[in-house]
Structures are given as C-alpha cells and as structure tokens.
Design an enzyme around this catalytic site. Structure first.
Site, PDB file in Angstrom:
ATOM      1  CE  LYS A  48      31.237  50.043 100.487  1.00 21.91           C
ATOM      2  NZ  LYS A  48      31.107  49.111  99.380  1.00 21.91           N
ATOM      3  CG  ASP A  77      32.298  47.203  96.748  1.00 21.31           C
ATOM      4  OD1 ASP A  77      31.696  46.243  97.245  1.00 21.31           O
ATOM      5  OD2 ASP A  77      31.978  48.386  96.896  1.00 21.31           O
ATOM      6  CG  ASP A  96      29.818  45.619  94.879  1.00 21.15           C
ATOM      7  OD1 ASP A  96      29.531  46.830  94.780  1.00 21.15           O
ATOM      8  OD2 ASP A  96      30.014  45.044  95.961  1.00 21.15           O
ATOM      9  CB  THR A 143      28.766  49.964 111.133  1.00 22.37           C
ATOM     10  OG1 THR A 143      28.848  49.778 112.536  1.00 22.37           O
ATOM     11  CG2 THR A 143      30.135  49.930 110.522  1.00 22.37           C
ATOM     12  CE  LYS A 144      26.142  48.316 103.288  1.00 22.41           C
ATOM     13  NZ  LYS A 144      26.179  47.003 102.657  1.00 22.41           N
ATOM     14  CG  MET A 290       4.006  43.283 141.428  1.00 20.91           C
ATOM     15  SD  MET A 290       3.984  41.650 140.665  1.00 20.91           S
ATOM     16  CE  MET A 290       2.826  41.920 139.358  1.00 20.91           C
ATOM     17  CB  CYS A 445      -1.805  40.291 131.891  1.00 23.92           C
ATOM     18  SG  CYS A 445      -2.318  41.420 130.584  1.00 23.92           S
TER      19      CYS A 445
HETATM   20  N1  3NM Z   1      27.482  45.092 105.539  1.00 26.49           N
HETATM   21  P1  3NM Z   1      28.601  46.289 112.555  1.00 26.49           P
HETATM   22  S1  3NM Z   1      25.939  45.551 107.496  1.00 26.49           S
HETATM   23  C1  3NM Z   1      29.610  46.112 106.174  1.00 26.49           C
HETATM   24  O1  3NM Z   1      24.087  44.132 105.634  1.00 26.49           O
HETATM   25  C2  3NM Z   1      28.227  45.764 106.449  1.00 26.49           C
HETATM   26  O2  3NM Z   1      25.520  43.738 104.096  1.00 26.49           O
HETATM   27  C3  3NM Z   1      26.251  44.904 105.956  1.00 26.49           C
HETATM   28  O3  3NM Z   1      28.710  46.644 111.011  1.00 26.49           O
HETATM   29  C4  3NM Z   1      25.207  44.220 105.167  1.00 26.49           C
HETATM   30  O4  3NM Z   1      29.238  44.977 112.759  1.00 26.49           O
HETATM   31  C5  3NM Z   1      27.535  46.085 107.619  1.00 26.49           C
HETATM   32  O5  3NM Z   1      29.355  47.410 113.210  1.00 26.49           O
HETATM   33  C6  3NM Z   1      28.045  46.793 108.795  1.00 26.49           C
HETATM   34  O6  3NM Z   1      27.139  46.324 112.899  1.00 26.49           O
HETATM   35  C7  3NM Z   1      28.145  45.901 110.010  1.00 26.49           C
HETATM   36 MG    MG Z   2      29.587  46.423  98.107  1.00 28.47          MG
END
Ligand code: 3NM
Ligand code: MG
Length: 521
Positions: A48, A77, A96, A143-144, A290, A445
């Site tokens: 990106k 993209d 996109d 990551t995202k 426990m 429980c």
């Molecule tokens: N796209 P990892 S999540 C590139 O939800 C990407 O569309 C996503 O990273 C989407 O495998 C993501 O490290 C990152 O969790 C995934």
């Molecule tokens: Mg995209």
C-alpha cells in the site's frame, strides 16, 4: 498465460506485506520463494506504500519467481500494475475498481479475486464473474486494522451457504484475517456449509513474519489437509441414534462408563461452585480437579479427560487462563465444555464470550435461555412479540438450540424447566427435574461438570453422552426432592448428591428402574 486458472491451488494463499514490522529486513522475493517451496499455491502482492514504478518493479521481480514455480501472482488493487508486470491477475476490494471494468481490462483468462464480508457482496462478486472470493475478516488482526467487519466462522459459513444455494459452488473461496497454525483447522471445519467448504486460507503474518517461511507454509498446508484433532459433535463413525428411544438405549452404558472409566474433569470454574461441582463429579464416578491456572492444562490435557470453562467469576487473568487451557485441550483433541455464565450481563462478559469462541473449538456449550440467546447474537427466530424479554415458546427454543449447534458444529445444551440439547442434526427436549434445582446456587454450573465427564468417555456421540448425564442429573433431582427427609433446598443438596450416587450404583448393577421416568422427546 501458461497457467490454467482452474488449476490454481488455493489451500494456502500468501498475501505479502513489506512493512518492516512484518517483513523485517528480509528480501520479499526470498520470502515468497521459500513460501512457494513450502507449499503456497497462490501469491498476492499487497503493497500500500510503494509508488507505481516501484510496484511494477517489485511485481516483475516476484513474477519471475512465481512463474518458475508455476504459481500465479495477483496484484492487490492495481489492474495497471498487473498489466505492466504481465502477471496472472488482481485481487480487488470493495473500494477498488469495479469487477466488470477489471475484467474488461484484463480479459477472460486473468484471475480476479474479490474481498467480500457479506452475503450481498459475495453474490454480486460471483454474478460478476469473480474467480475466487477472499472472505473476511475472520478474526481481528494487527496486520490490517482498518477492516470493516469481523465475521467469524459463522459469517464465512453464511456466505458459503448463500453462494452455493445461488448456484455459484464453482467459485473458489479462501478466508482471511487472523489465521494461523493454531486456528486453521477449526476455521476450515466450522466454516464449512453442507454444500460448500473453503478451498483454503489466506495469510499474511503466519508466513511473512515467520523466520522460516518455507516451514511455516508447509505446516499450514499439512494442517489444511488433515481433519482437526477434535472429533465432530456426533462422532465420525459413531452409529447414529436418531430417535428418543435409540438415544435412551445408550444412556445406561454412558452412566456406567463414567463410573468405570472415572475420567478426569478439569474444572476452571467459579468460586461459588467449586466444592459442589467436585462433589457431583465424585458422585457420578468422575475424577474432578479444580485448576484455574492455564499453564497446568498442558499436562492435564494429556490425561484422557476433559475441560470445563465456566466464566462465572471471570477476571482478565481468568480469561487468559481459559484461552491457554482451551488451546491445549484442542491441540490434543480432548473435549471442552463451555459455560458462558451471565454471557449478556456486562460488556466484559460479552467480550469474554467472543474471545473464547474465537480462541478454540468448544465441544459442548451449556447455558440458560438468556446465555444461549446472547451467544447466538439474536434469539435465532422471527421476532413474534414486541417484548424482547418475553421468553421463546418450545418450538422457538428447539430451533435456537439447533441453529446454534449447526453454526458452531458442536453440542448445545439449553437448561430451563425443559432442557434442550442439539448437535445441529438431532434436537431433544428433556422434561425431568425439580424446582429445587433453581433454588440452589450452581446447579447449572455443576451440570456442566457432569457433562464434561460424560463427553470425556463418550468417544463418539457427544449428544448422547450429554443427554445421558442430563437425565441422571434431572432424575436424581426428582428422586431427592420427593424424599420425606428433604424439607427444602438445603437438605435437597445433600439428598441430590446421594441420589446421583445411587443411580450410578444401580446402573452398575444393571438396575435401570430410575430411567423409567425419563421424559425425552
Ligand atoms: N485483508 P494476517 S485481513 C490483507 O479482511 C488482509 O480483507 C483482510 O493478515 C480482509 O494473516 C488482512 O496477518 C490481513 O492476519 C490478514
Ligand atoms: Mg484493496
């Protein structure tokens, strides 16, 4: 194009990331080549930050690598970059370029994948001629961070179901977001719809951030090909008892096996019920421990027993301990019973439930109506009244339990005056029990503990196991309450433990008169 797009292996799909936090100081081409050698069958260049000229340059270099191994390279993209680099296609998100335009530019042989997180988006992408869908976000991932929807395995399954039903079973699918070695098998298992399952999983950090991308890819591929360590709710090879009578016929053997097998019931339970739960486990013949410290699970999970996670007195430490233990039991394929006490009561509990559901496979979930409704997300049925606090009728309760069990691919128990139990295919109601059970703390429980003992020895049919011990439990309560020495909830508890024990002793001697009052349908 020398690669046929129908031949692409989506089992482990690599999405690249060149940020230093993930790639480190390594060369992306080296990582991609190692990953392909490990078994990655499709690569997406996702970058990106680089400008267009840089991207084309990186794309060409990666393409030289992927081509050598006959693995397609797709560009995230950027249709222009895909064209300039001469690679096999693109992956486009909802923000996109539109799919039809990308197809016009790239032609019929190009591979075009689309990110989808809803049924609508998925259907539109399929109708528009997408070759595959990237379904997500499954789980939150560092990551995202700008992902819009966390849809879990339930969301993935809904999408798979919908596209299969609309006649798009031929469109390939991978899911993405937070997938790694520890959860891949469960995600593939729980997301599968009857008519369509995922072709694979897409990952970034599980491969790119690994010091050994080849080994990481290989491990993921092996796991994707193997069935998960835990058994499905009804047992793969277990002969299936379908009618109430067939299930009832299995009860004595299960009650006996708890007594003879004396399975370990590892309880991570709340402060209120520890003593009661341990005594009930002993009364039916199980071996309770426990142990709320998660580290201990690594040893305890190897003893052939099962785990109960009861979040009745949840704390931040407690939650981390549950997750640790859950993963340990999942890894060795030993059963886990989850009791989401007070699931909807506070935001802390709502989020604890989400964390636990996302952390592992729960063989059995047991709760009251409110808890089960919270887990489902809504009441699982058409709203028929205006009062949201109004309780569901019998048919709606059975439907809710069945739907949740089908979604989680496990056994769901919903307690109440009538109890319900389902594995998604078979649903039963139990009409035994006594009002005293509701006047004593922790009976719910403690039922979780009893169920854990039953599923620990069941081997195959967990629904039958749960139902057997539920009957022992509810009928013991009836017998205790009807005793002349029982005056109220206090004396009831002692008598209840005695009656559990007496049922166990009688069953061991093949005296099954207690079972004649069973009310199962
Ligand atoms: N796209 P990892 S999540 C590139 O939800 C990407 O569309 C996503 O990273 C989407 O495998 C993501 O490290 C990152 O969790 C995934
Ligand atoms: Mg995209």
């Amino acid at each position: 194009h020398t690669m046929k797009k129908t031949d692409v292996d989506y089992a482990v799909y690599l999405v690249t990331d060149s940020t230093p936090a993930i790639l480190g100081d390594r060369d992306l081409g080296w990582v991609v080549e190692a990953a392909i050698k490990g078994g990655v069958g499709c690569v997406q260049l996702r970058d990106k930050t680089s400008d267009t000229a840089q991207l084309i340059d990186i794309g060409r270099k990666l393409h030289a690598v992927t081509q050598q191994h006959r693995v397609p390279l797709l560009i995230n993209d950027r249709v222009d970059v895909a064209l300039a680099a001469g690679c096999e296609g693109v992956h486009i998100g909802q923000d996109d370029m539109e799919l039809s335009a990308a197809r016009r530019l790239l032609g019929p042989d190009a591979i075009i994948g689309v990110t989808v997180s809803t049924v609508d988006q998925a259907l539109r992408a399929c109708e528009g001629g997408a070759d595959y869908l990237g379904i997500g976000t499954v789980y939150a991932t560092p990551t995202k961070t700008n992902t819009k929807d966390i849809i879990g395995t339930a969301g993935v399954r809904q999408i798979l179901e919908a596209i299969a039903e609309a006649g798009h079973a031929n469109v390939r699918t991978v899911c993405i977001g937070g997938i790694n070695e520890s959860n891949l098998q469960r995600i593939l298992f729980q997301s599968a719809a009857a008519a369509k399952r995922l072709d694979g999983i897409a990952v970034v950090s599980a491969i790119v951030a690994s010091p050994t991308p080849d080994a990481a890819a290989q491990k993921l591929l092996n796991l994707a090909r193997l069935p998960p360590p835990f058994c499905p709710a009804s047992g793969e090879n277990a002969p299936k008892a379908v009618t109430a009578d067939e299930i009832l016929a299995l009860v004595p053997d299960i009650v006996k096996k708890i007594h003879t097998g004396s399975p370990l019931s590892h309880n991570m339970t709340n402060l209120v019920v520890q003593n009661f739960a341990a005594n009930v486990a002993l009364a039916i013949g199980a071996s309770p421990i426990m142990a709320n410290y998660g580290e201990e699970a690594a040893d305890l999970c190897k003893l052939g027993g099962s785990l109960v996670i009861n979040m009745g007195t949840v704390t931040p430490d407690g939650l981390a301990n549950y997750v640790k233990a859950l993963k340990a039991y999942n890894q060795v394929g030993r059963p886990v019973v989850f009791d989401p006490v007070g699931a909807g009561a506070t935001s802390v509990r709502r989020s604890a439930v989400k964390t636990i559901l996302a952390s592992g496979y729960l063989d059995v979930i047991k709760g009251n109506e409110g808890e089960i409704r919270t887990l489902f997300g809504d009441d699982g049925t058409q709203q028929r009244g205006v009062d949201s606090s109004s309780t569901l009728d019998a048919a709606q309760k059975a439907e809710l339990v069945q739907k949740l069990a089908a979604r989680e691919k496990n056994v769901i128990i919903m307690t109440g005056k009538t109890d319900y139990v389902s594995d998604g295919e078979r649903t039963f109601s139990l009409d035994n029990g006594h009002p005293y059970l509701a006047m004593v703390t922790g009976t719910g429980c403690v039922l979780g503990t009893a169920v854990s003992a039953a599923v620990a020895i069941s081997g195959g049919d967990k629904l039958a196991a749960a139902l057997a011990v539920m009957l022992q439990f509810e009928i013991a309560a009836e017998k205790a309450a009807s005793r002349t020495d029982v005056q109220g909830p206090g004396t009831f508890v002692a008598a209840f433990i005695d009656e559990l024990y007496k049922i166990r002793q009688a069953t061991a001697k093949d005296d099954l008169t207690w079972l004649s009052v069973a009310h199962v349908s």
